[in-house]
Design a protein around this motif. Structure first.
Motif, PDB file in Angstrom:
ATOM      1  N   PHE A  90      10.040   5.150   9.277  1.00 35.83           N
ATOM      2  CA  PHE A  90       9.670   4.655   7.962  1.00 35.83           C
ATOM      3  C   PHE A  90       8.366   3.852   7.873  1.00 35.83           C
ATOM      4  O   PHE A  90       7.862   3.638   6.776  1.00 35.83           O
ATOM      5  CB  PHE A  90      10.840   3.869   7.347  1.00 35.83           C
ATOM      6  N   PRO A  91       7.781   3.389   8.990  1.00 37.90           N
ATOM      7  CA  PRO A  91       6.505   2.667   8.864  1.00 37.90           C
ATOM      8  C   PRO A  91       5.402   3.533   8.239  1.00 37.90           C
ATOM      9  O   PRO A  91       5.417   4.761   8.362  1.00 37.90           O
ATOM     10  CB  PRO A  91       6.142   2.319  10.317  1.00 37.90           C
ATOM     11  N   THR A  92       4.449   2.861   7.604  1.00 36.47           N
ATOM     12  CA  THR A  92       3.272   3.571   7.090  1.00 36.47           C
ATOM     13  C   THR A  92       2.231   3.658   8.208  1.00 36.47           C
ATOM     14  O   THR A  92       2.276   2.888   9.180  1.00 36.47           O
ATOM     15  CB  THR A  92       2.639   2.800   5.919  1.00 36.47           C
ATOM     16  N   LEU A  93       1.267   4.559   8.019  1.00 31.73           N
ATOM     17  CA  LEU A  93       0.232   4.680   9.059  1.00 31.73           C
ATOM     18  C   LEU A  93      -0.740   3.507   9.008  1.00 31.73           C
ATOM     19  O   LEU A  93      -1.296   3.115  10.035  1.00 31.73           O
ATOM     20  CB  LEU A  93      -0.461   6.033   8.953  1.00 31.73           C
ATOM     21  N   GLY A  94      -0.925   2.908   7.825  1.00 32.06           N
ATOM     22  CA  GLY A  94      -1.750   1.686   7.754  1.00 32.06           C
ATOM     23  C   GLY A  94      -1.107   0.570   8.559  1.00 32.06           C
ATOM     24  O   GLY A  94      -1.765  -0.115   9.351  1.00 32.06           O
ATOM     25  N   LEU A 116       0.807  -1.230   0.000  1.00 30.91           N
ATOM     26  CA  LEU A 116       0.000   0.000   0.000  1.00 30.91           C
ATOM     27  C   LEU A 116       0.836   1.275   0.000  1.00 30.91           C
ATOM     28  O   LEU A 116       0.304   2.361   0.204  1.00 30.91           O
ATOM     29  CB  LEU A 116      -0.961  -0.040   1.201  1.00 30.91           C
ATOM     30  N   THR A 117       2.126   1.148  -0.283  1.00 32.49           N
ATOM     31  CA  THR A 117       2.988   2.328  -0.139  1.00 32.49           C
ATOM     32  C   THR A 117       2.715   3.431  -1.174  1.00 32.49           C
ATOM     33  O   THR A 117       3.120   4.573  -0.971  1.00 32.49           O
ATOM     34  CB  THR A 117       4.478   1.940  -0.209  1.00 32.49           C
ATOM     35  N   ARG A 118       2.052   3.068  -2.291  1.00 31.30           N
ATOM     36  CA  ARG A 118       1.777   4.130  -3.285  1.00 31.30           C
ATOM     37  C   ARG A 118       0.493   4.901  -2.964  1.00 31.30           C
ATOM     38  O   ARG A 118       0.212   5.916  -3.588  1.00 31.30           O
ATOM     39  CB  ARG A 118       1.691   3.532  -4.683  1.00 31.30           C
ATOM     40  N   MET A 119      -0.272   4.413  -2.005  1.00 26.41           N
ATOM     41  CA  MET A 119      -1.456   5.185  -1.562  1.00 26.41           C
ATOM     42  C   MET A 119      -0.981   6.102  -0.448  1.00 26.41           C
ATOM     43  O   MET A 119      -1.196   5.843   0.732  1.00 26.41           O
ATOM     44  CB  MET A 119      -2.563   4.245  -1.081  1.00 26.41           C
ATOM     45  N   ASN A 120      -0.277   7.155  -0.823  1.00 28.16           N
ATOM     46  CA  ASN A 120       0.446   7.938   0.183  1.00 28.16           C
ATOM     47  C   ASN A 120       0.125   9.424   0.121  1.00 28.16           C
ATOM     48  O   ASN A 120       0.997  10.263   0.276  1.00 28.16           O
ATOM     49  CB  ASN A 120       1.954   7.701   0.035  1.00 28.16           C
ATOM     50  N   ARG A 121      -1.168   9.721  -0.082  1.00 30.77           N
ATOM     51  CA  ARG A 121      -1.546  11.145  -0.126  1.00 30.77           C
ATOM     52  C   ARG A 121      -2.086  11.616   1.227  1.00 30.77           C
ATOM     53  O   ARG A 121      -2.804  10.874   1.905  1.00 30.77           O
ATOM     54  CB  ARG A 121      -2.621  11.376  -1.192  1.00 30.77           C
ATOM     55  N   ILE A 122      -1.721  12.850   1.573  1.00 32.80           N
ATOM     56  CA  ILE A 122      -2.346  13.481   2.734  1.00 32.80           C
ATOM     57  C   ILE A 122      -3.625  14.128   2.214  1.00 32.80           C
ATOM     58  O   ILE A 122      -3.591  14.943   1.293  1.00 32.80           O
ATOM     59  CB  ILE A 122      -1.378  14.490   3.379  1.00 32.80           C
ATOM     60  N   LEU A 123      -4.768  13.718   2.749  1.00 36.14           N
ATOM     61  CA  LEU A 123      -6.049  14.117   2.161  1.00 36.14           C
ATOM     62  C   LEU A 123      -6.590  15.405   2.779  1.00 36.14           C
ATOM     63  O   LEU A 123      -7.205  16.205   2.078  1.00 36.14           O
ATOM     64  CB  LEU A 123      -7.070  12.975   2.329  1.00 36.14           C
ATOM     65  N   GLU A 124      -6.376  15.589   4.067  1.00 32.14           N
ATOM     66  CA  GLU A 124      -6.878  16.797   4.744  1.00 32.14           C
ATOM     67  C   GLU A 124      -6.008  17.109   5.928  1.00 32.14           C
ATOM     68  O   GLU A 124      -5.628  16.186   6.673  1.00 32.14           O
ATOM     69  CB  GLU A 124      -8.291  16.518   5.278  1.00 32.14           C
ATOM     70  N   VAL A 150      -5.331  10.824   6.248  1.00 33.13           N
ATOM     71  CA  VAL A 150      -4.274  10.343   5.338  1.00 33.13           C
ATOM     72  C   VAL A 150      -4.662   9.022   4.687  1.00 33.13           C
ATOM     73  O   VAL A 150      -5.492   8.277   5.216  1.00 33.13           O
ATOM     74  CB  VAL A 150      -2.942  10.107   6.106  1.00 33.13           C
ATOM     75  N   GLU A 151      -4.025   8.757   3.550  1.00 29.35           N
ATOM     76  CA  GLU A 151      -4.120   7.416   2.973  1.00 29.35           C
ATOM     77  C   GLU A 151      -3.171   6.500   3.767  1.00 29.35           C
ATOM     78  O   GLU A 151      -2.248   6.975   4.442  1.00 29.35           O
ATOM     79  CB  GLU A 151      -3.737   7.471   1.495  1.00 29.35           C
ATOM     80  N   PRO A 152      -3.367   5.179   3.657  1.00 28.09           N
ATOM     81  CA  PRO A 152      -2.631   4.271   4.548  1.00 28.09           C
ATOM     82  C   PRO A 152      -1.136   4.188   4.281  1.00 28.09           C
ATOM     83  O   PRO A 152      -0.370   3.807   5.161  1.00 28.09           O
ATOM     84  CB  PRO A 152      -3.279   2.909   4.281  1.00 28.09           C
ATOM     85  N   GLY A 153      -0.702   4.567   3.064  1.00 31.89           N
ATOM     86  CA  GLY A 153       0.717   4.438   2.738  1.00 31.89           C
ATOM     87  C   GLY A 153       1.542   5.643   3.156  1.00 31.89           C
ATOM     88  O   GLY A 153       2.767   5.651   2.967  1.00 31.89           O
ATOM     89  N   VAL A 154       0.893   6.664   3.734  1.00 33.73           N
ATOM     90  CA  VAL A 154       1.646   7.820   4.245  1.00 33.73           C
ATOM     91  C   VAL A 154       2.543   7.322   5.372  1.00 33.73           C
ATOM     92  O   VAL A 154       2.097   6.579   6.253  1.00 33.73           O
ATOM     93  CB  VAL A 154       0.673   8.916   4.753  1.00 33.73           C
ATOM     94  N   THR A 155       3.811   7.713   5.356  1.00 31.73           N
ATOM     95  CA  THR A 155       4.725   7.227   6.391  1.00 31.73           C
ATOM     96  C   THR A 155       4.768   8.211   7.567  1.00 31.73           C
ATOM     97  O   THR A 155       4.368   9.372   7.442  1.00 31.73           O
ATOM     98  CB  THR A 155       6.164   7.074   5.848  1.00 31.73           C
ATOM     99  N   ILE A 156       5.311   7.729   8.674  1.00 32.42           N
ATOM    100  CA  ILE A 156       5.487   8.599   9.841  1.00 32.42           C
ATOM    101  C   ILE A 156       6.409   9.764   9.462  1.00 32.42           C
ATOM    102  O   ILE A 156       6.209  10.897   9.882  1.00 32.42           O
ATOM    103  CB  ILE A 156       6.052   7.775  11.024  1.00 32.42           C
ATOM    104  N   GLN A 157       7.385   9.489   8.617  1.00 30.47           N
ATOM    105  CA  GLN A 157       8.304  10.548   8.163  1.00 30.47           C
ATOM    106  C   GLN A 157       7.546  11.639   7.404  1.00 30.47           C
ATOM    107  O   GLN A 157       7.688  12.828   7.694  1.00 30.47           O
ATOM    108  CB  GLN A 157       9.369   9.938   7.246  1.00 30.47           C
ATOM    109  N   GLN A 158       6.699  11.200   6.445  1.00 24.59           N
ATOM    110  CA  GLN A 158       5.907  12.182   5.691  1.00 24.59           C
ATOM    111  C   GLN A 158       5.027  12.996   6.631  1.00 24.59           C
ATOM    112  O   GLN A 158       4.884  14.202   6.480  1.00 24.59           O
ATOM    113  CB  GLN A 158       4.954  11.417   4.759  1.00 24.59           C
ATOM    114  N   LEU A 159       4.452  12.295   7.601  1.00 29.04           N
ATOM    115  CA  LEU A 159       3.508  12.933   8.522  1.00 29.04           C
ATOM    116  C   LEU A 159       4.193  14.036   9.339  1.00 29.04           C
ATOM    117  O   LEU A 159       3.751  15.178   9.354  1.00 29.04           O
ATOM    118  CB  LEU A 159       2.906  11.856   9.439  1.00 29.04           C
TER     119      LEU A 159
END
Ligand code: FAD
Length: 481
Positions: free
Chosen positions: A126-130, A80-88, A98-107
């Motif tokens: 590096f983990p994703t939020l999903g 799911l790493t390509r589902m990595n958009r911040i939605l709101e 967020v989408e589930p592939g957003v990582t803690i780093q991105q966040l």
């Protein structure tokens, strides 16, 4: 890509999708048909392919679970790493979707300049939020704020039959509490809404405290709990006798409003980032190669000893200010450090034991490891509190995470050692964490989870996934039919 074109019988799933996937600790791997969708429609189509093909499908975020939690050998894997958009993002309330592939780093990088920080982060960014929600991760502040699940307000989950549900503490509450901690066995998180934590500086007040024994480590933790925002202990697992369990504690606290004279500066992402070089000269990317010759018992004994000596030398207590990222993600400081464990990899063993039994259980775990000649190269100690997620791991007590190096010949001995340590943990009312597990036996899972919880989990699984389409190696290993 139109996945519908690819609904093919099992024997003809496209060979070009076959990839070797590894657990993070490099101690287990398998071949899977890997799909990387970019949106919920893609996920739905891939679930249809799985159903048509008769192969189970597992989910994978960033693959940061140490063992087999995000592997599905011979089956399909939904990466799911390509589902990595911040939605709101609302910088007034601190609510983010967020989408589930957003990582803690991105966040953290997205929100910090607005004066917010994720309420719970793991020791790596590096983990994703999903993946984080699925395992219900904890941070060095678990004793104070609970796991990530306590900060998730709602999520969207896609069930294998294509139905998408919104879950929160009010709506579909059983699924809310089951899917968070449900290690990807109930459905696919497609969106998560999480409350962030307000901060007033990019820095933390950090105190380093040298402790000469396990008893001192426990006493210091208990004493410091009420006044700390974060607490973590490092243990020199080679020390024995009266020094068994010696190490160093790091306590960290947020800065109150007005304390940092330049918050706009310290909150900038560029001022948070970890330096690219070690001691100003050695590129960090080379560090694991420099460390490799020390990745053996004598080398690690020396490194642990030197680390303890330097912490003692600083005096019993040393204070400094450190960035949030520097404090939270110390493990990311040396990129690819796990490669020092090549070629056989490492296994992390983390157990969670109620406070009243923790000192006795962890002391015995260290003694047993040393007796087996399998001394862990790293020991990390944390304080926890219970939470109300169905398959969660935390207890009112402590955890001890031990990194064991695998060799060509020690897997059998390590399995026996782990079984002995498991008995101590279960006997002491403790629990385990599937994100870290590689060696548990189903009978141990049944004992620490309890019949009632397992029955509830299985009822939810049957309700959400009647065909048992969602599977991983960990699920088949720990919940055999
Ligand atoms: C160096 C290091 C330090 C760590 N420190 C900590 C720590 O301090 N605290 C802690 O709690 N953990 C820690 N971990 C473990 C890590 O946080 C968890 O394993 C986390 O689940 C990894 O997330 P991931 O995105 O890599 O997920 P993966 O490991 O890829 O998958 C984890 C689980 O999530 C499921 N999953 C993934 N995406 C979804 C989705 N969209 N919907 C449903 N299920 C999904 C998978 O099927 C799997 O069961 C650490 C790991 C490493 C390597």
């Amino acid at each position: 890509m139109d996945f519908k074109e690819m609904v093919l019988p099992a024997e003809v799933l496209p060979a070009e999708r076959l990839e070797r996937m590894e657990g993070w600790g490099m101690s287990c791997a398998g071949m899977s048909y890997v799909y990387r969708p970019v949106n919920t429609r893609g996920v739905r189509e891939i679930l249809e392919i799985a159903r048509g093909s008769g192969r189970p499908i597992g989910m994978r975020g960033a693959g940061r679970s140490y063992g087999d939690a995000s592997l599905n050998s011979e089956g399909m894997l939904l990466d799911l790493t390509r589902m990595n958009r911040i939605l709101e993002w609302d910088p007034i309330s601190g609510l983010i979707t967020v989408e589930p592939g957003v990582t803690i780093q991105q966040l953290w990088q997205y929100i910090i300049e607005d004066g917010w920080w994720p309420p719970v982060v793991s020791g790596t960014m590096f983990p994703t939020l999903g993946g984080a929600a699925s395992m219900n991760i904890h941070g060095k502040n678990n004793f104070k704020v609970g796991p990530i699940g306590d900060h998730i307000l709602s999520f969207q989950i896609l069930l294998p039959d294509g139905q998408e549900l919104t879950c929160s503490r009010q709506d579909n509450a059983d699924l809310f509490h089951g899917a968070i901690s449900g290690f990807g066995m109930l459905g696919v998180f497609t969106q998560l809404t999480i409350q962030m934590k307000r901060i007033y500086s990019g820095l933390l007040d950090v105190t380093a405290i040298a402790v000469g024994s396990f008893a001192e480590m426990f006493a210091q933790f208990e004493q410091r709990l009420p006044e700390s925002d974060y607490l973590v202990g490092w243990v020199d697992c080679f020390a024995s006798g009266a020094s068994l369990g010696r190490g160093q504690i790091h306590q960290a606290n947020y800065l109150d409003p007005g304390v940092d004279p330049e918050p706009a500066q310290t909150l900038r992402v560029t001022n948070q980032e970890l330096p690219d070089t070690f001691v100003g000269t050695v590129p960090k990317s080379l560090m694991w190669r420099i460390m490799k010759p020390f990745a053996n018992d004598p080398g690690m004994r020396a490194i642990n000893f030197a680390k303890y000596l330097s912490s003692e030398k600083l005096g019993h207590e040393a204070k400094h200010r450190q960035t949030h990222a520097g404090f939270a993600f110390l493990l990311d400081y040396v990129p690819n450090w796990k490669l020092t464990y090549m070629p056989h990899g490492l296994i992390q063993y983390q157990s969670f034991v109620p406070a009243e039994n923790a000192l006795a259980v962890f002391t015995e775990q260290l003694r047993l490891s040393q007796r087996y000649g399998l001394t862990p190269y790293l020991g990390v100690f944390k304080r926890h509190r219970p939470d109300d997620f169905l398959m969660t791991h935390a207890v009112e007590g402590y955890s001890f995470a031990l990194d064991f190096a695998l060799t060509a010949t020690n897997r059998g001995a390590l399995t026996s050692l782990a079984a002995e340590m498991d008995a101590l943990v279960v006997g002491g009312g403790g629990r385990f964490y599937f994100a870290k597990d590689s060696l548990l036996h189903p009978s141990t899972v049944a004992r620490f989870t309890g019949e009632e919880r397992i029955a509830k989990f299985q009822a939810l699984k049957t309700q959400c996934d009647p065909e048992d389409l969602l599977q991983t190696n960990l699920y088949r290993r720990l919940f055999p039919k």
